[in-house]
Each structure stands twice: as structure tokens, then as C-alpha cells.
Scaffold this motif. Structure first.
Motif, PDB file in Angstrom:
ATOM      1  N   ASP A 105      28.739   4.406  16.381  1.00 10.15           N
ATOM      2  CA  ASP A 105      27.328   4.266  16.626  1.00 10.15           C
ATOM      3  C   ASP A 105      26.453   3.531  15.393  1.00 10.15           C
ATOM      4  OD1 ASP A 105      27.730   6.194  18.277  1.00 10.15           O
ATOM      5  OD2 ASP A 105      26.790   7.832  17.359  1.00 10.15           O
ATOM      6  N   VAL A 106      27.207   3.465  14.004  1.00  9.66           N
ATOM      7  CA  VAL A 106      26.574   2.964  13.068  1.00  9.66           C
ATOM      8  C   VAL A 106      26.869   1.051  13.406  1.00  9.66           C
ATOM      9  CG1 VAL A 106      26.458   1.933  10.741  1.00  9.66           C
ATOM     10  CG2 VAL A 106      26.435   4.406  11.357  1.00  9.66           C
ATOM     11  N   VAL A 108      26.984  -0.159  16.292  1.00 10.81           N
ATOM     12  CA  VAL A 108      26.119  -0.947  17.361  1.00 10.81           C
ATOM     13  C   VAL A 108      24.803  -0.876  16.816  1.00 10.81           C
ATOM     14  CG1 VAL A 108      25.424  -0.276  19.677  1.00 10.81           C
ATOM     15  CG2 VAL A 108      27.655   0.197  19.223  1.00 10.81           C
ATOM     16  N   MET A 109      24.563   0.219  15.983  1.00 10.91           N
ATOM     17  CA  MET A 109      23.296   0.115  15.443  1.00 10.91           C
ATOM     18  C   MET A 109      22.902  -1.315  14.743  1.00 10.91           C
ATOM     19  SD  MET A 109      21.453   2.927  12.621  1.00 10.91           S
ATOM     20  CE  MET A 109      22.645   2.259  11.331  1.00 10.91           C
ATOM     21  N   LEU A 112      22.597  -4.402  16.995  1.00 12.06           N
ATOM     22  CA  LEU A 112      21.047  -4.476  17.462  1.00 12.06           C
ATOM     23  C   LEU A 112      20.195  -4.755  16.584  1.00 12.06           C
ATOM     24  CD1 LEU A 112      21.529  -1.173  19.910  1.00 12.06           C
ATOM     25  CD2 LEU A 112      21.117  -3.300  20.497  1.00 12.06           C
ATOM     26  N   ALA A 113      20.421  -4.122  15.202  1.00 13.12           N
ATOM     27  CA  ALA A 113      19.344  -4.393  14.174  1.00 13.12           C
ATOM     28  C   ALA A 113      19.371  -5.971  13.754  1.00 13.12           C
ATOM     29  CB  ALA A 113      19.589  -3.445  13.075  1.00 13.12           C
ATOM     30  N   ARG A 116      18.186  -8.005  16.999  1.00 14.48           N
ATOM     31  CA  ARG A 116      16.850  -8.034  17.249  1.00 14.48           C
ATOM     32  C   ARG A 116      15.874  -8.079  15.814  1.00 14.48           C
ATOM     33  NH1 ARG A 116      15.980  -6.890  22.603  1.00 14.48           N
ATOM     34  NH2 ARG A 116      13.852  -7.352  22.197  1.00 14.48           N
ATOM     35  N   LEU A 118      15.555  -6.084  13.155  1.00 11.57           N
ATOM     36  CA  LEU A 118      14.897  -4.680  13.039  1.00 11.57           C
ATOM     37  C   LEU A 118      14.208  -4.756  11.745  1.00 11.57           C
ATOM     38  CD1 LEU A 118      13.692  -1.951  14.156  1.00 11.57           C
ATOM     39  CD2 LEU A 118      15.985  -1.077  13.265  1.00 11.57           C
ATOM     40  N   ARG A 165      30.699   1.150  23.824  1.00  8.75           N
ATOM     41  CA  ARG A 165      29.259   1.330  23.599  1.00  8.75           C
ATOM     42  C   ARG A 165      28.558  -0.081  24.042  1.00  8.75           C
ATOM     43  NH1 ARG A 165      31.390   5.272  21.424  1.00  8.75           N
ATOM     44  NH2 ARG A 165      30.475   6.966  20.374  1.00  8.75           N
ATOM     45  N   VAL A 278      20.983  -6.709   7.440  1.00  6.06           N
ATOM     46  CA  VAL A 278      20.827  -5.315   7.663  1.00  6.06           C
ATOM     47  C   VAL A 278      21.827  -4.773   6.940  1.00  6.06           C
ATOM     48  CG1 VAL A 278      21.252  -5.173  10.003  1.00  6.06           C
ATOM     49  CG2 VAL A 278      20.110  -3.459   9.043  1.00  6.06           C
ATOM     50  N   THR A 280      23.821  -1.016   5.049  1.00  2.00           N
ATOM     51  CA  THR A 280      23.687   0.496   4.904  1.00  2.00           C
ATOM     52  C   THR A 280      24.535   0.783   3.878  1.00  2.00           C
ATOM     53  OG1 THR A 280      24.910   0.687   6.890  1.00  2.00           O
ATOM     54  CG2 THR A 280      22.691   0.981   7.279  1.00  2.00           C
ATOM     55  N   GLY A 284      28.907   4.919   7.709  1.00  3.60           N
ATOM     56  CA  GLY A 284      29.173   5.181   9.071  1.00  3.60           C
ATOM     57  C   GLY A 284      29.812   6.422   9.371  1.00  3.60           C
TER      58      GLY A 284
ATOM     59  N   MET B 109      18.266   0.949  19.958  1.00  4.62           N
ATOM     60  CA  MET B 109      18.169   0.396  18.785  1.00  4.62           C
ATOM     61  C   MET B 109      17.366   1.473  18.001  1.00  4.62           C
ATOM     62  SD  MET B 109      16.795  -3.104  16.831  1.00  4.62           S
ATOM     63  CE  MET B 109      15.018  -2.966  17.346  1.00  4.62           C
ATOM     64  N   LEU B 112      18.914   4.849  17.478  1.00  2.00           N
ATOM     65  CA  LEU B 112      20.182   4.820  16.346  1.00  2.00           C
ATOM     66  C   LEU B 112      19.398   4.757  15.216  1.00  2.00           C
ATOM     67  CD1 LEU B 112      22.327   2.326  18.338  1.00  2.00           C
ATOM     68  CD2 LEU B 112      23.044   4.984  17.860  1.00  2.00           C
ATOM     69  N   ARG B 116      19.832   7.908  12.488  1.00  2.12           N
ATOM     70  CA  ARG B 116      20.753   7.357  11.537  1.00  2.12           C
ATOM     71  C   ARG B 116      19.896   6.922  10.059  1.00  2.12           C
ATOM     72  NH1 ARG B 116      26.277   7.674  12.831  1.00  2.12           N
ATOM     73  NH2 ARG B 116      26.577   7.688  10.782  1.00  2.12           N
ATOM     74  N   ASP B 122      18.588   0.955   4.601  1.00  5.44           N
ATOM     75  CA  ASP B 122      18.826  -0.385   4.144  1.00  5.44           C
ATOM     76  C   ASP B 122      17.792  -0.534   2.846  1.00  5.44           C
ATOM     77  OD1 ASP B 122      18.635  -3.253   5.312  1.00  5.44           O
ATOM     78  OD2 ASP B 122      16.731  -3.190   4.312  1.00  5.44           O
ATOM     79  N   VAL B 125      20.081   0.306  -0.298  1.00  2.00           N
ATOM     80  CA  VAL B 125      20.710  -0.841  -0.829  1.00  2.00           C
ATOM     81  C   VAL B 125      20.217  -1.982  -1.271  1.00  2.00           C
ATOM     82  CG1 VAL B 125      22.715  -2.480  -0.077  1.00  2.00           C
ATOM     83  CG2 VAL B 125      22.747   0.073   0.977  1.00  2.00           C
ATOM     84  N   ARG B 126      19.232  -2.339  -0.659  1.00  2.00           N
ATOM     85  CA  ARG B 126      18.506  -3.537  -1.012  1.00  2.00           C
ATOM     86  C   ARG B 126      17.633  -3.196  -2.394  1.00  2.00           C
ATOM     87  NH1 ARG B 126      17.292  -7.534   3.231  1.00  2.00           N
ATOM     88  NH2 ARG B 126      17.917  -6.314   4.809  1.00  2.00           N
ATOM     89  N   ALA B 168      26.865   5.910  27.056  1.00  2.00           N
ATOM     90  CA  ALA B 168      28.004   5.291  26.378  1.00  2.00           C
ATOM     91  C   ALA B 168      28.343   5.788  24.905  1.00  2.00           C
ATOM     92  CB  ALA B 168      27.804   3.805  26.473  1.00  2.00           C
ATOM     93  N   PHE B 169      27.334   6.449  24.377  1.00  2.00           N
ATOM     94  CA  PHE B 169      27.288   7.183  22.975  1.00  2.00           C
ATOM     95  C   PHE B 169      27.907   8.455  22.967  1.00  2.00           C
ATOM     96  CE2 PHE B 169      24.861   3.453  22.720  1.00  2.00           C
ATOM     97  CZ  PHE B 169      25.157   2.701  21.293  1.00  2.00           C
TER      98      PHE B 169
END
Lengths: 316, 316
Positions: A105-106, A108-109, A112-113, A116, A118, A165, A278, A280, A284, B109, B112, B116, B122, B125-126, B168-169
Motif C-alpha cells: 500500500d505504501v 503504491v501511495m 502516486l504521490a 502526481r 502530492l 495493485r 516524497v 516517509t 511501510g 492517492m 492512501l 497512512r 513526509d 522526515v523532511r 485491488a488493495f
């Protein structure tokens, strides 16, 4: 009297509570056991719980003369010197698959992030740039995921869940893995190079080992191209972090989503100052259910060990 | 001489270039046409391009006496008074489905990222919190998506693509829609209330209308429960934003992922100051390919109109 178990890595108390109910825990807080506990106590330790990435070599094993079981909390065991353990007749266990869905899941997150943008988008709204009609950092639309080629590096339980996914996003999915699995519906590439030549987004889900160290280097990143993204939820060692930094700075690839780093808990400042990443903090597997599942594997491994049985989740 | 087309909403030049190649554009920059252009020019305008959410009622139509076609850039047309257009014999077109995949990607997105807590992770960490071993904002693990009940409100093209991705998740997916589709593999709920009673994560993909205004209110949010999340990629009007703010502040639900807001481009400061939200500036359909597809629908609609034919992508 409950069996003594050494907590070898630094773990939050909330995660070890379930073990404290069953075993007599000697919690080192991540420091060397003989600095924290009396020599007689250390000499009695027959089993320990560690985080898979924490270094645990021959020298550390020799400081625990009664050690018979190393139990990793999580799926990874890359910090454990398996040969040294075997030579000392120490069993090594882990928690295979227990966190695979949460980690996928993380992944795919982050994909996407990263694609796109995010983090940049969220900041643009949050900081008032959008309301003030300031120039948008998203003015140049990114390519769609739909139709995009996504390569999965490593087809273990996590890699398979990532692939399933990602395929739902109308992408093309391909993979590279040491073993080819003919039952999988995705095209197989015979090398990481070939996969990177083909794909635009690379998802790293390979088990870390000396073979995979810096497998994702400058040359490989270049193959992803200027729309390329790399996502890593495996281990930081798989990516040459300096090469990644240069590739992001120079526009060799477009972005990266990283849950893991070469030297945790440190993510290089130069990396985290880039808008195209991005990041984290290695979360995960951090969900309620996956902790419960990982803890169940740890308890099962320890219980079997103290009963003189083979570990049910032994590293092969 | 190319046909004249009024650009009614404010669009970046990069998005209207393809129209400029075919038509003589009168770009208002979002201001009233008669303030920007001479009366004679305005009187000749037979077609306009608008963003679906921009208000376009009887009064505005009457200021353009020759208007015969309103062409929406995107799938939405909620700003257009369809009755007023019909009464004036003005055809209304849009770009159905052209951006559905891109919007669905952003919905997932946001789901998720909200569940999460990506923005918080982010920043941890940043900003160096992780490296400095500061207390983690992620210490309390969130529930897994795997096994989670996700409700999709609205089963048009975007809703279907959201459902396919979310399934799918390893989630359970259910939906509410005015029409029940027996061919879909997801359980149908006879009302939004029933869907909210059942699900923990609510994905809003319904077409905005007077019926759906503030459909997601305080009472409905409460049904999602303290692990609840709401994601909106449709229109801001569907959620009562004040009720959402209160629900987030009071822990009635856990988080929200929002690409759309009640009064764009304004996202309330009180909302964006909350850590449990993730926000994007209405970029659901903002990918290269979906812009190309939406522009193709716009050109096709305009070309047909000027040729005296029915719009190929007419709003029904």
C-alpha cells in the motif's frame, strides 16, 4: 519462570508489550547488551528479538554465548549474518508476508504521490498559493499512469502485492526477479537492466543482500528517462543514494518516493530539500493489523524455540 | 475566416493553445465578456468554452444573444443552468470520461495519503524529526486498508475506476448510486446513509447537483466512525465543509483527502491547518493524456456545432 528474551534493536515499548506478557524481556534500547545488563544475565540469553536491518554479525553473536535463536520482527533479515548464525547453530526466524499488504500500500501511495507531485500540491494549497493565484507548481501536467510501464524489481510477497495493485491503475506491469514465475500474468525481464530499459516507473521490492547493494545506480536510473520515477520500500542499500540525488537534481528522472534510506534514520538533507521527492520514515509495515501479524510470528518463533522445536517461520 | 469562440472561464494559455489553432478565440480571462470585448464582437459569439463548475445561468446567457453552444472542458457541467440553456436552444457539451482514469488515480492517492498520514510522515522526515529521534507523529499505527470497507458514492465512469483500483488493495468495496448496476461485482446500498453506516472510508465520485449539495453532512460523517476517512474528487459542494472541519477537529472521523472545495480556489485555513487532512488544488484530471482527451472532446463538439450537427459529446 518465564524465559529471558533480549530486545536487541531499539523498539517502542508499545510494540514489545505483547512479548512482555509472555517472556522476561531484557530491553537494551538498541545498545550493546553487556553495557546495559550484568554479565551473568547476558550469559543466560538464549533468544533475542531484532529488527531485520540492525547489524548482527559474528562478533555480536559471540558476546551472547548461550544464544540459540535470532527472531526478526518483520520480513527482513538483511542485518543478520546468516553464515555466522549457522556456524554457531543459532536459528534465525522472521515474519514472512505478515506486513506485505501494508508495505505494498505504501509503495503504491509513494508511486502516486511522486507521479502526481502530492507533497508540492498539498503545500501549494496549504500555504495559500492557490488562493492567491500564485503560479502553480503543477502547471505542467504529468503523464497519466494509465498506459504507463511499471517495473517491479523483486517478486516476493510484497512485489506480487505491488504488481496486483499497480495493474488496477491500467498500467503495464513487468518484473525482474532471480526466479521467473510462469504463473504470473506479467512479462518477465531477464535482468534489472532490461526491466529499466522497458519501464518508466521502477518499484523496488527486492530482498536486500550484498548482491542487490547499489543495484539501482546512475546508469540504471538513466534508463528510466526524464519521466521516470523510482519507489523504494525495500532497503535503502539497494539504491546508490548519491546517484539518485544527482539524477533528480539534473532531471535525469522526474521523481522518487522513498520509505527507506541508506543510513536510517537519516535521509540526506540534499535529498529532502528537493520538491520532486516524497519521503516517509520506514513505515511501510506500520499498520495495526500488520504489527499484530508480525508479533504473532515472533511469539510463535520464540515459543517453538523454547519448546525445543524448529521455528515455524525460519529463514531458509 | 475561423469561427469565433469565447473562452468563458479562466484557463491557462497552455490549455487553450490547441483551440487557438482552430478557432478565433476571445479570451475573457474569466471576466464578463462585455467588459473585455466590444459589444459587436460579443453579439457575434455563437459558442463558448467553460469550466464545468463556473456559474453560467440565464442572465449570462442573455448577454450573449447569438450563443448556440456551451462546451465544458472536463466531465462536469454543474455550473451550467441546463434548463435555461434548453429554453434558449443552446446545446451543452462536455468531455465525458476523458479524465476518469486520472481523477480516479488522485482519489486513490488521497485515500492512501489520508489513511497512512503521508503529509505528516513526509514532514517528519523532511524537517529532521526522524533523524533527531523526536517523538513520531506516526507512533499509533493506523488500521490496514486490507479488509477495510470502502464506500463509493456515485458509480459513473470515475466511480467505477475508483472501485476497480480500491478493490485491488484487498478492501471490501460497496456503492450507492441512483441507479443500481447489477453487472457490477460490488454490493449496492439503497441510500448514502446505508453506505455510510457500512463503510469506514467514503469516496465521493457523484456528479454535483442541487440534490447532492451538502449530502455529506455532520450526521453522515458520524456514521463513518473514528477510523473514518472521506475523499472528495467530485465537487466541493457535496460536502458541508463546516461539518467536515468540526468532525476532523473533534475526532469524529480520522482524516480527509480533498481535491475540491466549496469556494475554489479557497480551502479554509482552519481546514488546511489540520494535520489529518491532505489537500490538492483540483488537479484530479490534470495529466497530459487527459488534457489531450478533454481537448479532443472540446474540438469535436465545436466542430460539429459550427457544421450545424449535433454535438458528439452532448450533455443528456
Amino acid at each position: 519462570m518465564p524465559d529471558k528474551v533480549l530486545i536487541y534493536s531499539r523498539f517502542p515499548k508499545s510494540l514489545t508489550q505483547r512479548f512482555a506478557d509472555r517472556f522476561d524481556l531484557l530491553d537494551t534500547g538498541g545498545r550493546p547488551a553487556d553495557e546495559v545488563f550484568a554479565a551473568e544475565e547476558v550469559a543466560q540469553v538464549r533468544a533475542l528479538i531484532t529488527a531485520g536491518a540492525t547489524p548482527l554479525g559474528a562478533a555480536e553473536m559471540d558476546r551472547l554465548p548461550a544464544l540459540g535463536a535470532i527472531v526478526c520482527y518483520g520480513t527482513g533479515y538483511d542485518g543478520v549474518d546468516l553464515e555466522a548464525a549457522a556456524a554457531r547453530n543459532i536459528a534465525v526466524g522472521h515474519s514472512p508476508g505478515a506486513n506485505a499488504a501494508a508495505v505494498a500500500d505504501v509503495a503504491v501511495m509513494l508511486m502516486l504521490a511522486s507521479t502526481r507531485r502530492l507533497v508540492v500540491a498539498d503545500a501549494y494549497v496549504r500555504d495559500g498559493g492557490w488562493a492567491a493565484s500564485k503560479p502553480s507548481p503543477l502547471m505542467k501536467p504529468p503523464p497519466s499512469l494509465s498506459g504507463c510501464k511499471v517495473g517491479v524489481y523483486g517478486m516476493g510477497e510484497i512485489g506480487r502485492k505491488i504488481a496486483a495493485r499497480v495493474a488496477a491503475f491500467e498500467t503495464e506491469v513487468g518484473y525482474f526477479n532471480r526466479t521467473r514465475y510462469d504463473e504470473l500474468p506479467y512479462p518477465y525481464f531477464p535482468s534489472l537492466d532490461a526491466l529499466a530499459e522497458w519501464c518508466t516507473v521502477l518499484m523496488i521490492a527486492v530482498r536486500a543482500s550484498t548482491e542487490t547493494t547499489h543495484a539501482v545506480n546512475a546508469e540504471l536510473l538513466k534508463k528510466l528517462g526524464p519521466d521516470g520515477h523510482v519507489v523504494n520500500i525495500s532497503r535503502g542499500s539497494v539504491i546508490d543514494e548519491r546517484a539518485l540525488l544527482a539524477a533528480l537534481k539534473d532531471g535525469v528522472i522526474a521523481g522518487a518516493g522513498l520509505d527507506v534510506f541508506e543510513t536510517e534514520p537519516h535521509a540526506p538533507d540534499e535529498l529532502t530539500s528537493l520538491p520532486g521527492v516524497v519521503v516517509t520514515p520506514h513505515v511501510g509495515g506500520n499498520t495495526r493489523e500488520s504489527h499484530v501479524a508480525m508479533q504473532a510470528c515472533v511469539v510463535a518463533n520464540l515459543t517453538a524455540f523454547f519448546a525445543g522445536e524448529t521455528l515455524p517461520y525460519q529463514v531458509k
